[in-house]
Design a protein around this motif. Structure first.
Motif, PDB file in Angstrom:
ATOM      1  N   UNK A 171       0.500  -2.609  -2.392  1.00 50.76           N
ATOM      2  CA  UNK A 171      -0.596  -1.795  -1.889  1.00 50.76           C
ATOM      3  C   UNK A 171      -0.053  -0.447  -1.405  1.00 50.76           C
ATOM      4  N   UNK A 172      -0.861   0.602  -1.542  1.00 50.56           N
ATOM      5  CA  UNK A 172      -0.500   1.934  -1.068  1.00 50.56           C
ATOM      6  C   UNK A 172      -1.253   2.207   0.229  1.00 50.56           C
ATOM      7  N   UNK A 173      -0.512   2.583   1.270  1.00 51.84           N
ATOM      8  CA  UNK A 173      -1.110   3.004   2.536  1.00 51.84           C
ATOM      9  C   UNK A 173      -0.672   4.443   2.792  1.00 51.84           C
ATOM     10  N   UNK A 174      -1.635   5.333   2.993  1.00 55.95           N
ATOM     11  CA  UNK A 174      -1.275   6.733   3.221  1.00 55.95           C
ATOM     12  C   UNK A 174      -2.287   7.391   4.147  1.00 55.95           C
ATOM     13  N   UNK A 175      -1.811   8.388   4.905  1.00 55.02           N
ATOM     14  CA  UNK A 175      -2.682   9.131   5.808  1.00 55.02           C
ATOM     15  C   UNK A 175      -3.111   8.342   7.030  1.00 55.02           C
ATOM     16  N   UNK A 176      -2.347   7.324   7.389  1.00 52.30           N
ATOM     17  CA  UNK A 176      -2.699   6.459   8.516  1.00 52.30           C
ATOM     18  C   UNK A 176      -1.791   6.692   9.717  1.00 52.30           C
ATOM     19  N   UNK A 177      -2.233   6.177  10.871  1.00 55.05           N
ATOM     20  CA  UNK A 177      -1.343   6.111  12.019  1.00 55.05           C
ATOM     21  C   UNK A 177      -0.240   5.100  11.728  1.00 55.05           C
ATOM     22  N   UNK A 178      -0.622   3.870  11.372  1.00 50.62           N
ATOM     23  CA  UNK A 178       0.307   2.848  10.883  1.00 50.62           C
ATOM     24  C   UNK A 178      -0.129   2.449   9.484  1.00 50.62           C
ATOM     25  N   UNK A 179       0.804   2.436   8.553  1.00 49.42           N
ATOM     26  CA  UNK A 179       0.474   1.897   7.247  1.00 49.42           C
ATOM     27  C   UNK A 179       0.064   0.440   7.374  1.00 49.42           C
ATOM     28  N   UNK A 180       0.931  -0.344   8.025  1.00 48.75           N
ATOM     29  CA  UNK A 180       0.634  -1.742   8.364  1.00 48.75           C
ATOM     30  C   UNK A 180       1.077  -1.962   9.801  1.00 48.75           C
ATOM     31  N   UNK A 190       4.955  -8.273   4.366  1.00 46.91           N
ATOM     32  CA  UNK A 190       4.610  -6.956   3.817  1.00 46.91           C
ATOM     33  C   UNK A 190       5.629  -6.690   2.721  1.00 46.91           C
ATOM     34  N   UNK A 191       5.190  -6.674   1.477  1.00 40.19           N
ATOM     35  CA  UNK A 191       6.128  -6.650   0.358  1.00 40.19           C
ATOM     36  C   UNK A 191       5.652  -5.744  -0.765  1.00 40.19           C
ATOM     37  N   UNK A 192       6.592  -4.925  -1.253  1.00 43.41           N
ATOM     38  CA  UNK A 192       6.369  -4.043  -2.394  1.00 43.41           C
ATOM     39  C   UNK A 192       5.219  -3.062  -2.166  1.00 43.41           C
ATOM     40  N   UNK A 193       5.044  -2.625  -0.919  1.00 46.45           N
ATOM     41  CA  UNK A 193       4.057  -1.597  -0.587  1.00 46.45           C
ATOM     42  C   UNK A 193       4.694  -0.215  -0.650  1.00 46.45           C
ATOM     43  N   UNK A 194       3.857   0.783  -0.825  1.00 41.96           N
ATOM     44  CA  UNK A 194       4.274   2.172  -0.648  1.00 41.96           C
ATOM     45  C   UNK A 194       3.531   2.710   0.562  1.00 41.96           C
ATOM     46  N   UNK A 195       4.174   2.614   1.727  1.00 41.93           N
ATOM     47  CA  UNK A 195       3.558   3.067   2.973  1.00 41.93           C
ATOM     48  C   UNK A 195       4.190   4.396   3.369  1.00 41.93           C
ATOM     49  N   UNK A 196       3.909   5.410   2.591  1.00 40.82           N
ATOM     50  CA  UNK A 196       4.460   6.741   2.828  1.00 40.82           C
ATOM     51  C   UNK A 196       3.351   7.685   3.275  1.00 40.82           C
ATOM     52  N   UNK A 197       3.744   8.702   4.049  1.00 42.95           N
ATOM     53  CA  UNK A 197       2.767   9.669   4.525  1.00 42.95           C
ATOM     54  C   UNK A 197       1.934   9.175   5.689  1.00 42.95           C
ATOM     55  N   UNK A 198       2.434   8.157   6.395  1.00 43.65           N
ATOM     56  CA  UNK A 198       1.799   7.683   7.627  1.00 43.65           C
ATOM     57  C   UNK A 198       2.660   8.100   8.814  1.00 43.65           C
ATOM     58  N   UNK A 199       2.105   8.063  10.007  1.00 43.53           N
ATOM     59  CA  UNK A 199       2.946   8.346  11.174  1.00 43.53           C
ATOM     60  C   UNK A 199       4.040   7.284  11.262  1.00 43.53           C
TER      61      UNK A 199
END
Length: 581
Positions: A171-180, A190-199
Motif C-alpha cells: 500500500x502507498x501512504x503519502x501526505x500524512x502525519x503518520x503513514x501507519x 506492515x510489509x512492502x508499503x511505500x510510506x514516503x512523503x509523510x511526517x
C-alpha cells in the motif's frame, strides 16, 4: 334506556379489557427472562456497488452478512464507511476507485470485528486528525493494494488502535502525519508499503510483537518511530529508510526490539539529522544494517543508550553493521574491522552522545551487508499465548535456491529443531524472535524471523471492605482486548483473584459481592503483572446497588399498574351507573 345502557357499557368494558391486556403484557415483559435475539442470515454472497439495491458502499456494507464480498466499480464515492462485520471490500483498482472522506472523518473505519479485507482503493481526504483507514479493537484485518492520501499532513494513512494481527501490505501512504500508526495491540504487520512523503513513515507506540518489513520510508521527518515503554519486541527489518530530516529510526523509552538488515541512508537534510536516534532505550539488538551518509550516523541521549544494547548478531564470530565512514582495518580479512572500535565515536566524541561515550559497534563490517538470493519465508501459528500452553507450529519455505533444502529453527529460548515443519512449546514469558535458517545444496543460506509473544502480563487483585478481605467476591471482565475471552473468577479466602496470564491491552472489570456496592475499574496490561486493591462499600440497605435499582424500577412499574387499575375500575363503575356521580 336499556339499549342506551347496553351501549354505554360496551365502550368502557372494551377499554377495561384493553387495560387488562396492557397490564398483562407489562407483567410478562417485567418478569420474563432475557432471551438473546435470533438472527437468520443468508449464505454469504457478492454485492455490487453501485447498483439499484446498493447505490453506496455503506448501503452494501449495512446489508451484507458475515462473509460477504462487496465489489465496488470505478468511480468516486463521497462516504465515511463503517465496517463492523467480517467481509471483503474490493475496489476496481486504486487508480480508478476513489473513496473520499469529505474532510469530516475516516474514509473507512473497521470497528470491533475480525476477518476484514480491504483492497483496490485510493482513500483520500479524511478529516483532520483522522485516518484514511481506522482499525479499532479488531483482529485479522488486511489493507492492501491501496493508496492512502492524507489531509495536509494532519491525518494518518492507517491507524491501528488496540488491535492485533492487522496487516497493511503493498500500500502507498503519502501526505500524512503518520503513514501507519500503531497504538496499543500486538502482532501487526506492515510489509512492502511505500510510506514516503509523510511526517513519520511508521510509528509504533505501546505495542509489542509488530513486524515492519520490506518497506520504503523516505522524504519525511522520521522513517520509523518506536516510542514509549510498551513498545517492545518489535522487528524492523529490510526496509529502505532514507532522506528524512530528523532521523531514520527514532527510539524513545523502548526496549527489546530488533533492528536488522535495514538500509539507513542519506538522512542528512539538516546538520542535526541522525541515522539512528536513541533516548532511554536499552536492551535492543541492532545488526546487519547499512548505515551510510547520515549527518550523524547514530546519536544517543544517555550513556546507557550506547552501552545498553547489542550491536551484533551474537554469533560465534559476531557481525555488526556497515558504517560508510568506518576507517578501520581488517588484518585477518574476515570481513570484520579490527581497529578503531567501537565505531562510531571510538574516541568518545560528543558527536555520538551528549555524555561523550564511545561508540557502539565492536564488530563493524568492512562491506555493505547483502542478503542472499534465497527467499525464505517463516510462519508460526499461533504466535501469541500463555506460557507452557503456547504450542506453536512453525512452517518454512524456500525459493530461488538449489534444492534440496535443510531447515534449521532457533526458537530463541535455548531450543532448536530441524525440519520444514516443526512445533515448539514456550514455557517462559516474553517476546521471542524465532529464526529459520535454510541452506541449499550449494551452501547458500538465508533467514527469516517470526516474533512469538508469550504473554508476560497479568492481574493480582485484592478485594476488601476496608477492614477485612472479602472472599468469594466476583471479579468479571466487562471489556478486554479484541479477540481475547472474557474471564470471571471468585476471590479466595484471602480476598485475592489472580490472573497470571493476560494479553497486552486495556481491560475493564466489575467487582461485586453480596451486600456491597458493585464497582468497575479499568487498567492497562503491558509486560508485567498489575497489582491492584479494590475496596467495596456496603449498601445502606444491605442490598447491592444493582438490586436496589432493579427494585426501584419494579416499584415504579407496580405503581403505574395500580394507577391504571384504579382508573379502569372507576370508568367501569361510572359506565354501569349511567355516568351519575
Amino acid at each position: 334506556m336499556l339499549a342506551r345502557t347496553r351501549e354505554g357499557v360496551a365502550g368502557p368494558e372494551g377499554k377495561w379489557r384493553s387495560t387488562r391486556l396492557l397490564i398483562l403484557c407489562l407483567l410478562v415483559i417485567m418478569l420474563a427472562p432475557s432471551v438473546p435475539p435470533v438472527f437468520v442470515r443468508a449464505n454469504p454472497g457478492t454485492l455490487h456497488v453501485p447498483s439499484t439495491q446498493y447505490p453506496t458502499i455503506q448501503s452494501a456494507v449495512t446489508a451484507a452478512v458475515s462473509g460477504d464480498s462487496i465489489i465496488v466499480a470505478s468511480g468516486t464515492y463521497a462516504e465515511n464507511v463503517l465496517i463492523d462485520k467480517s467481509l471483503t471490500l474490493t475496489g476496481a483498482g486504486n487508480s480508478s476507485t476513489f473513496l473520499d472522506g469529505q474532510g469530516i472523518g475516516p474514509g473507512v473505519t473497521v470497528f470491533t470485528t475480525s476477518g476484514v479485507a480491504i483492497s483496490g482503493f485510493t482513500i483520500r481526504n479524511p478529516g483532520i486528525f483522522n485516518s484514511s483507514v481506522l482499525v479499532i479493537s479488531s483482529f485479522q484485518v488486511k489493507v492492501s493494494q491501496s493508496v492512502l492520501v492524507g489531509s495536509s499532513k494532519q491525518s494518518n494513512g492507517t491507524t491501528i488502535y488496540d488491535s492485533y494481527a492487522v496487516t497493511v501490505a503493498s500500500t502507498v501512504e503519502t501526505g500524512n502525519l503518520y503513514g501507519v500508526a500503531v497504538q496499543g495491540g500486538f502482532a501487526n504487520v506492515i510489509q512492502e508499503d511505500n510510506a514516503s512523503g509523510n511526517v513519520i513513515g511508521v510509528g509504533i507506540f505501546n505495542s509489542t510483537g509488530n513486524v515492519v518489513k520490506l518497506n520504503t520510508l523516505r522524504y519525511g521527518s522520521e522513517g520509523v518511530r518506536i516510542w514509549y515503554p510498551g513498545a517492545t519486541g518489535n522487528l524492523v527489518t529490510r526496509n529502505l529508510i532514507a532522506n528524512n530530516s530528523a532521523a531514520g529510526i527514532s527510539m524513545l523509552s523502548s526496549s527489546g526490539n530488533r533492528i536488522i538488515g535495514n538500509e539507513v541512508d542519506f538522512n542528512n537534510l539538516l546538520s542535526t539529522t541522525e541515522g539512528i536516534y536513541l533516548s532511554s532505550s536499552t536492551g535492543n539488538r541492532i545488526y546487519y544494517n547499512n548505515i551510510r551518509n547520515n549527518t550523524l550516523q547514530v546519536y544517543a541521549v544517555y550513556a546507557g543508550d550506547m552501552t545498553g544494547s547489542v550491536w551484533n548478531d551474537s554469533g560465534t564470530r559476531p557481525k555488526g553493521n556497515f558504517w560508510s565512514d568506518y576507517n578501520g582495518t581488517d588484518a585477518d580479512n574476515d570481513g570484520i574491522g579490527d581497529t578503531n572500535r567501537p565505531w562510531p565515536c571510538f574516541r568518545a566524541s560528543s558527536v555520538c552522545s551528549a555524555t561523550r561515550v564511545t561508540g557502539v559497534d565492536q564488530s563493524p563490517l568492512m562491506k555493505p551487508w547483502t542478503f542472499s538470493s534465497l527467499i525464505i519465508t517463516a510462519a508460526g501459528q499461533p504466535v501469541i499465548g500463555c506460557p507452557s500452553v503456547l504450542n506453536v507450529t512453525f512452517t518454512g519455505s524456500a525459493q530461488k535456491g538449489a534444492p534440496p533444502y535443510a531447515y534449521d529453527w532457533d526458537f530463541a529460548d535455548g531450543s532448536r529443531s530441524a525440519g520444514q515443519s516443526v512445533s515448539h512449546v514456550y514455557s517462559a514469558k516474553g517476546t521471542f524472535f524465532a529464526t529459520l535458517t535454510v541452506i541449499d545444496s550449494s551452501a547458500t543460506n538465508g533467514t527469516d524471523i517470526v516474533p512469538i509473544i508469550v504473554f508476560a502480563g497479568g492481574l493480582f487483585l485484592t478485594v476488601t471492605n476496608g477492614q477485612a478481605s472479602l472472599s468469594k467476591a466476583n471479579v468479571t471482565s466487562v471489556s478486554q482486548p479484541t479477540g481475547q475471552p472474557r474471564f470471571s473468577q471468585l476471590t479466595n479466602a484471602n480476598g485475592i483473584a489472580a490472573l497470571p496470564c493476560l494479553a497486552p491491552g486495556r481491560y475493564s472489570i466489575q467487582v461485586s459481592s453480596s451486600g456491597y456496592e458493585t464497582r468497575r475499574t479499568s487498567f492497562f496490561i503491558g509486560n508485567q503483572t498489575v497489582d491492584m486493591l479494590q475496596i467495596l462499600v456496603r449498601t445502606s440497605s444491605g442490598l447491592p446497588v444493582v438490586l436496589l435499582v432493579v427494585g426501584g424500577v419494579a416499584a415504579a412499574v407496580v405503581a403505574l399498574l395500580t394507577v391504571l387499575f384504579v382508573r379502569a375500575r372507576k370508568r367501569n363503575r361510572l359506565a354501569r351507573t349511567g355516568g351519575a356521580r
